[in-house]
Structure formats: C-alpha cells, structure tokens
Design a protein around this motif. Structure first.
Motif, PDB file in Angstrom:
ATOM      1  N   GLU A  16       0.697  -1.190   0.374  1.00  0.00           N
ATOM      2  CA  GLU A  16       0.157   0.074  -0.282  1.00  0.00           C
ATOM      3  C   GLU A  16       0.869   0.999  -0.081  1.00  0.00           C
ATOM      4  OE1 GLU A  16      -2.171  -0.077   2.730  1.00  0.00           O
ATOM      5  OE2 GLU A  16      -3.690  -2.237   2.669  1.00  0.00           O
ATOM      6  N   ASN A  17       1.848   1.068   1.130  1.00  0.00           N
ATOM      7  CA  ASN A  17       2.664   2.188   1.192  1.00  0.00           C
ATOM      8  C   ASN A  17       3.586   2.623  -0.195  1.00  0.00           C
ATOM      9  OD1 ASN A  17       2.425   2.455   3.219  1.00  0.00           O
ATOM     10  ND2 ASN A  17       3.660   2.178   4.276  1.00  0.00           N
ATOM     11  N   VAL A  18       4.091   1.510  -0.701  1.00  0.00           N
ATOM     12  CA  VAL A  18       4.378   1.674  -2.034  1.00  0.00           C
ATOM     13  C   VAL A  18       3.614   2.046  -3.626  1.00  0.00           C
ATOM     14  CG1 VAL A  18       5.388   0.469  -4.129  1.00  0.00           C
ATOM     15  CG2 VAL A  18       6.871   0.150  -1.944  1.00  0.00           C
ATOM     16  N   ARG A  19       2.502   1.474  -3.185  1.00  0.00           N
ATOM     17  CA  ARG A  19       1.056   2.391  -4.233  1.00  0.00           C
ATOM     18  C   ARG A  19       1.265   3.735  -3.985  1.00  0.00           C
ATOM     19  NH1 ARG A  19      -4.087   2.962  -5.025  1.00  0.00           N
ATOM     20  NH2 ARG A  19      -4.926   2.375  -6.912  1.00  0.00           N
ATOM     21  N   SER A  20       1.284   3.716  -2.536  1.00  0.00           N
ATOM     22  CA  SER A  20       0.867   5.422  -3.044  1.00  0.00           C
ATOM     23  C   SER A  20       1.914   6.431  -2.856  1.00  0.00           C
ATOM     24  CB  SER A  20       0.241   5.913  -0.571  1.00  0.00           C
ATOM     25  OG  SER A  20      -0.671   5.635  -0.776  1.00  0.00           O
ATOM     26  N   ARG A  21       3.581   5.728  -2.564  1.00  0.00           N
ATOM     27  CA  ARG A  21       4.161   7.116  -3.458  1.00  0.00           C
ATOM     28  C   ARG A  21       3.936   6.647  -5.249  1.00  0.00           C
ATOM     29  NH1 ARG A  21       8.979   7.051   0.120  1.00  0.00           N
ATOM     30  NH2 ARG A  21       8.856   7.372   1.729  1.00  0.00           N
ATOM     31  N   ARG A  22       3.636   5.904  -5.569  1.00  0.00           N
ATOM     32  CA  ARG A  22       3.885   5.594  -6.925  1.00  0.00           C
ATOM     33  C   ARG A  22       2.648   6.652  -7.570  1.00  0.00           C
ATOM     34  NH1 ARG A  22       0.220   3.907 -10.663  1.00  0.00           N
ATOM     35  NH2 ARG A  22       0.128   2.176  -9.057  1.00  0.00           N
ATOM     36  N   LEU A  23       1.878   6.454  -6.705  1.00  0.00           N
ATOM     37  CA  LEU A  23       0.671   7.621  -7.427  1.00  0.00           C
ATOM     38  C   LEU A  23       1.199   9.486  -7.336  1.00  0.00           C
ATOM     39  CD1 LEU A  23      -2.448   5.913  -6.152  1.00  0.00           C
ATOM     40  CD2 LEU A  23      -1.855   5.848  -8.888  1.00  0.00           C
ATOM     41  N   GLY A  26       2.638  10.957  -9.521  1.00  0.00           N
ATOM     42  CA  GLY A  26       2.093  10.635 -10.348  1.00  0.00           C
ATOM     43  C   GLY A  26       2.344   9.653 -11.242  1.00  0.00           C
ATOM     44  N   LEU A  27       2.853   8.118 -11.208  1.00  0.00           N
ATOM     45  CA  LEU A  27       3.475   6.883 -11.827  1.00  0.00           C
ATOM     46  C   LEU A  27       2.807   5.755 -12.459  1.00  0.00           C
ATOM     47  CD1 LEU A  27       7.391   6.228 -10.677  1.00  0.00           C
ATOM     48  CD2 LEU A  27       6.603   7.090 -12.973  1.00  0.00           C
ATOM     49  N   THR A  28       2.028   5.582 -13.366  1.00  0.00           N
ATOM     50  CA  THR A  28       1.684   4.172 -13.890  1.00  0.00           C
ATOM     51  C   THR A  28       2.536   3.144 -13.355  1.00  0.00           C
ATOM     52  OG1 THR A  28       2.134   4.221 -16.244  1.00  0.00           O
ATOM     53  CG2 THR A  28       0.387   5.488 -15.755  1.00  0.00           C
ATOM     54  N   GLN A  29       1.560   2.179 -12.964  1.00  0.00           N
ATOM     55  CA  GLN A  29       2.146   0.733 -12.835  1.00  0.00           C
ATOM     56  C   GLN A  29       3.456   0.216 -14.030  1.00  0.00           C
ATOM     57  OE1 GLN A  29      -0.497  -1.604 -12.589  1.00  0.00           O
ATOM     58  NE2 GLN A  29      -0.795  -1.781 -10.319  1.00  0.00           N
ATOM     59  N   GLU A  30       2.600   0.826 -15.434  1.00  0.00           N
ATOM     60  CA  GLU A  30       3.649   0.628 -16.092  1.00  0.00           C
ATOM     61  C   GLU A  30       5.153   1.183 -16.165  1.00  0.00           C
ATOM     62  OE1 GLU A  30       0.529   1.219 -16.057  1.00  0.00           O
ATOM     63  OE2 GLU A  30      -0.207  -0.255 -17.250  1.00  0.00           O
ATOM     64  N   GLY A  31       4.854   2.448 -15.392  1.00  0.00           N
ATOM     65  CA  GLY A  31       6.281   4.042 -15.386  1.00  0.00           C
ATOM     66  C   GLY A  31       6.860   3.276 -14.711  1.00  0.00           C
ATOM     67  N   LEU A  43       5.495  -6.558 -10.410  1.00  0.00           N
ATOM     68  CA  LEU A  43       4.424  -4.778  -9.422  1.00  0.00           C
ATOM     69  C   LEU A  43       3.187  -5.166  -9.436  1.00  0.00           C
ATOM     70  CD1 LEU A  43       4.286  -2.486  -8.572  1.00  0.00           C
ATOM     71  CD2 LEU A  43       4.329  -1.256 -11.016  1.00  0.00           C
ATOM     72  N   ARG A  44       2.244  -6.091 -10.702  1.00  0.00           N
ATOM     73  CA  ARG A  44       0.673  -5.811 -10.147  1.00  0.00           C
ATOM     74  C   ARG A  44       0.912  -6.700  -9.057  1.00  0.00           C
ATOM     75  NH1 ARG A  44      -0.674  -5.759 -16.780  1.00  0.00           N
ATOM     76  NH2 ARG A  44      -1.003  -3.424 -16.830  1.00  0.00           N
ATOM     77  N   LYS A  45       1.345  -7.833  -8.961  1.00  0.00           N
ATOM     78  CA  LYS A  45       0.418  -9.051  -7.848  1.00  0.00           C
ATOM     79  C   LYS A  45       1.508  -8.811  -6.576  1.00  0.00           C
ATOM     80  CE  LYS A  45       2.539 -13.914  -6.956  1.00  0.00           C
ATOM     81  NZ  LYS A  45       3.412 -15.090  -7.302  1.00  0.00           N
ATOM     82  N   PHE A  46       2.626  -7.731  -6.645  1.00  0.00           N
ATOM     83  CA  PHE A  46       2.969  -6.665  -5.312  1.00  0.00           C
ATOM     84  C   PHE A  46       1.980  -6.179  -4.675  1.00  0.00           C
ATOM     85  CE2 PHE A  46       5.502  -3.683  -3.107  1.00  0.00           C
ATOM     86  CZ  PHE A  46       5.429  -3.965  -2.086  1.00  0.00           C
ATOM     87  N   GLU A  47       0.897  -5.013  -5.622  1.00  0.00           N
ATOM     88  CA  GLU A  47       0.171  -4.333  -5.541  1.00  0.00           C
ATOM     89  C   GLU A  47      -1.038  -4.943  -4.769  1.00  0.00           C
ATOM     90  OE1 GLU A  47      -0.512  -0.732  -8.048  1.00  0.00           O
ATOM     91  OE2 GLU A  47       1.570   0.245  -7.941  1.00  0.00           O
ATOM     92  N   GLN A  48      -1.090  -6.043  -5.875  1.00  0.00           N
ATOM     93  CA  GLN A  48      -2.445  -6.669  -5.020  1.00  0.00           C
ATOM     94  C   GLN A  48      -2.461  -7.814  -4.284  1.00  0.00           C
ATOM     95  OE1 GLN A  48      -3.609  -8.564  -8.512  1.00  0.00           O
ATOM     96  NE2 GLN A  48      -4.248  -6.937  -9.566  1.00  0.00           N
ATOM     97  N   LYS A  49      -1.408  -8.497  -3.589  1.00  0.00           N
ATOM     98  CA  LYS A  49      -1.292  -9.284  -2.667  1.00  0.00           C
ATOM     99  C   LYS A  49       0.308  -9.144  -1.873  1.00  0.00           C
ATOM    100  CE  LYS A  49      -3.475 -12.705  -5.579  1.00  0.00           C
ATOM    101  NZ  LYS A  49      -3.037 -14.502  -6.297  1.00  0.00           N
ATOM    102  N   GLY A  50       0.886  -7.989  -2.203  1.00  0.00           N
ATOM    103  CA  GLY A  50       2.240  -7.653  -1.011  1.00  0.00           C
ATOM    104  C   GLY A  50       3.645  -8.793  -1.785  1.00  0.00           C
ATOM    105  N   VAL A  51       3.089  -9.485  -2.487  1.00  0.00           N
ATOM    106  CA  VAL A  51       4.529 -10.541  -2.722  1.00  0.00           C
ATOM    107  C   VAL A  51       5.251 -10.263  -3.979  1.00  0.00           C
ATOM    108  CG1 VAL A  51       4.727 -13.045  -4.018  1.00  0.00           C
ATOM    109  CG2 VAL A  51       2.255 -12.761  -2.504  1.00  0.00           C
ATOM    110  N   ILE A  52       6.693 -10.046  -3.139  1.00  0.00           N
ATOM    111  CA  ILE A  52       7.934  -9.326  -4.027  1.00  0.00           C
ATOM    112  C   ILE A  52       9.199 -10.224  -3.998  1.00  0.00           C
ATOM    113  CG2 ILE A  52       8.237  -7.592  -2.968  1.00  0.00           C
ATOM    114  CD1 ILE A  52       8.291  -6.390  -6.162  1.00  0.00           C
ATOM    115  N   SER A  53       9.957  -9.658  -4.538  1.00  0.00           N
ATOM    116  CA  SER A  53      11.410 -10.332  -3.816  1.00  0.00           C
ATOM    117  C   SER A  53      12.220  -9.061  -3.119  1.00  0.00           C
ATOM    118  CB  SER A  53      12.162 -10.804  -4.869  1.00  0.00           C
ATOM    119  OG  SER A  53      12.469  -9.615  -5.701  1.00  0.00           O
TER     120      SER A  53
END
Length: 101
Positions: A16-23, A26-31, A43-53
């Motif tokens: 959630e925090n990374v998504r907020s920082r991204r928004l 002014g960055l899209t997920q693609e950006g 990135l999508r999986k991370f923002e949805q489920k919190g799973v990432i290396s």
C-alpha cells in the motif's frame, strides 16, 4: 520486542505504501515497472497481494523513494552492555533513593 502486526499484514502495508508513493509521484504501474526494471506482472502482484522479492522491492523503493529510510530503520541497535561483566556490575549496584524532607 513483541510485534502486533503479522508478516502478511506487514507485506500488504508495504505494498500500500509503495502504491501511494507511486501515485504521489504521478507514475503508472507501467511507468514504475519500466523505470525500476521490475516486470509489470511482478509489480501488479505486489500491489495486489504484497508478494515480491527483496531485490525487486528495493528497486521499486529506489524509484519511488524510501530506500535510505529503510536502511536507516533497520540499523542494529547498540546494546546497552558490551560485556557480561558490565551486566553483572549493573545488577550488583545498590539501589539509590531520593531523600525524604
């Protein structure tokens, strides 16, 4: 130290925090995916489920900010005692009380 947050909740909160920082940046997920070198599905999986290396997470923080704060936040705490002798000396010290007037 006892934590009242579970690891799964912590992962979701980090996402959630990374998504907020991204928004806020002014960055899209693609950006963000393009700038960080993290694959878009990751990135999508991370923002949805919190799973990432860890490496991908750090790459995201490098772009959206927060990498330095994370490193600072997990610095080791300097112990109050440097040897067992200091611990034993502290336990042997008599208690000090204020004077009664």
């Amino acid at each position: 130290m006892i934590s009242l947050i579970s690891p799964s909740k912590a992962l979701r909160k980090l996402a959630e925090n990374v998504r907020s920082r991204r928004l806020n940046a002014g960055l899209t997920q693609e950006g963000l995916a393009e700038r960080s070198g993290v694959a878009l599905p990751t990135l999508r999986k991370f923002e949805q489920k919190g799973v990432i290396s860890l490496e991908s997470f750090l790459r995201l923080l490098l772009v959206v900010g927060g990498l330095e704060e994370l490193i600072e936040a997990i610095k080791p705490v300097k112990p109050a005692f440097s040897s067992i002798d200091e611990v034993l000396k502290e336990e042997a010290s008599p208690r000090k009380r204020g004077r009664h007037k």
